[in-house]
Design an enzyme around this catalytic site. Structure first.
Site, PDB file in Angstrom:
ATOM      1  N   GLU A   1       0.896  -1.174  -0.129  1.00  0.00           N
ATOM      2  CA  GLU A   1      -0.056   0.025   0.095  1.00  0.00           C
ATOM      3  C   GLU A   1       1.292   1.319  -0.035  1.00  0.00           C
ATOM      4  O   GLU A   1       1.677   1.623   0.960  1.00  0.00           O
ATOM      5  CB  GLU A   1      -0.955   0.100   1.382  1.00  0.00           C
TER       6      GLU A   1
ATOM      7  N   ASP B   1      -4.088  11.632   7.507  1.00  0.00           N
ATOM      8  CA  ASP B   1      -2.922  11.159   8.088  1.00  0.00           C
ATOM      9  C   ASP B   1      -2.537  11.393   9.322  1.00  0.00           C
ATOM     10  O   ASP B   1      -2.738  12.918   9.593  1.00  0.00           O
ATOM     11  CB  ASP B   1      -1.733  11.333   6.963  1.00  0.00           C
TER      12      ASP B   1
END
EC number: 4.2.1.20
Length: 268
Positions: free
Chosen positions: A49, A60
């Protein structure tokens, strides 16, 4: 897309789950980033990924934001990321490669052109983190036109409608969000993971990989015991890169030591 199908079929035969690491492309620089990815695969990663550095990474946490900043500091561009992807694919013809990214990067290229480029370099799936499923039509249609699996996030509080949509639109795998670090009231609405997994299975969704807050072999084992097809680990891996930023060889050795037991934990 077929790379995911054949991976999951092989793992099922071996009675294993998938261990999938996440890293940001170009962190801490292109050359070391390619070595990191080779190391992750050699240590047992079943799929990758990968993030493309983006200036405003909403979903994030600080660890992955720092990875993005390091890649930017090294001057890494999206065009170079695609060159890296082509190299990774040449070297590792069978491993599934997924991108985890933001809509702006797709728009910058033009949606169709972006997925065409993914197909050209051998990317198997794309998860666009900031596009909700109800706005996903142009993305998933372009993805399917170019043999790229559109990936959708299944949150712990997904209702029946959302589960059906995910099952119907998603390909490759389903990104199952664990409840990592969420406490108190928000936690209560969340269904136990095995219930979500059972529902996804009932609706014939792509195999669920559990991600978010996975940093120990026990957590990998727990995800698989709950019925997930595997687990995705990001921040824990990116932290190792950060800790050994000035010792490239030590960094690779530490990544290997981290990944090997994570992979072992997928074997029942």
């Amino acid at each position: 897309m077929e790379r995911y199908e054949s991976l999951f079929a092989q793992l099922k035969e071996r009675k294993e789950g998938a261990f999938v690491p996440f890293v940001t492309l170009g962190d801490p620089g292109i050359e070391q980033s390619l070595k990191i990815i080779d190391t992750l695969i050699e240590a047992g990663a079943d799929a990758l990924e990968l993030g493309i550095p983006f200036s405003d990474p909403l979903a994030d946490g600080p660890t992955i934001q720092n990875a993005t900043l390091r890649a930017f500091a090294a001057g890494v561009t999206p065009a170079q990321c695609f060159e890296m992807l082509a190299l990774i694919r040449q070297k590792h013809p069978t491993i599934p490669i997924g991108l985890l990214m933001y809509a702006n990067l797709v728009f910058n290229k033009g949606i169709d052109e972006f997925y065409a480029q993914c197909e050209k370099v051998g990317v198997d799936s794309v998860l666009v983190a900031d596009v909700p499923i109800e706005e996903s039509a142009p993305f998933r249609q372009a993805a399917l036109r170019h043999n790229v699996a559109p990936i959708f996030i299944c949150p712990p509080n997904a209702d029946d409608d959302l589960l059906r949509q995910i099952a119907s639109y998603g390909r490759g795998y389903t990104y199952l969000l664990s409840r990592a670090g969420v406490t108190g009231a928000e936690n209560r609405a969340a269904l136990p993971l095995n219930h979500l997994v059972a529902k996804l299975k009932e609706y014939n969704a792509a195999p669920p990989l559990q991600g978010f807050g996975i940093s120990t072999p026990d957590q990998v084992k727990a995800a698989i015991d709950a019925g997930a097809a595997g687990a995705i680990s990001g921040s824990a891996i990116v932290k190792i890169i950060e800790q050994h930023i000035n010792e490239p060889e030590k960094m690779l050795a530490a990544l290997k030591v981290f990944v090997q037991p994570m992979k072992v934990a997928t074997r029942s």
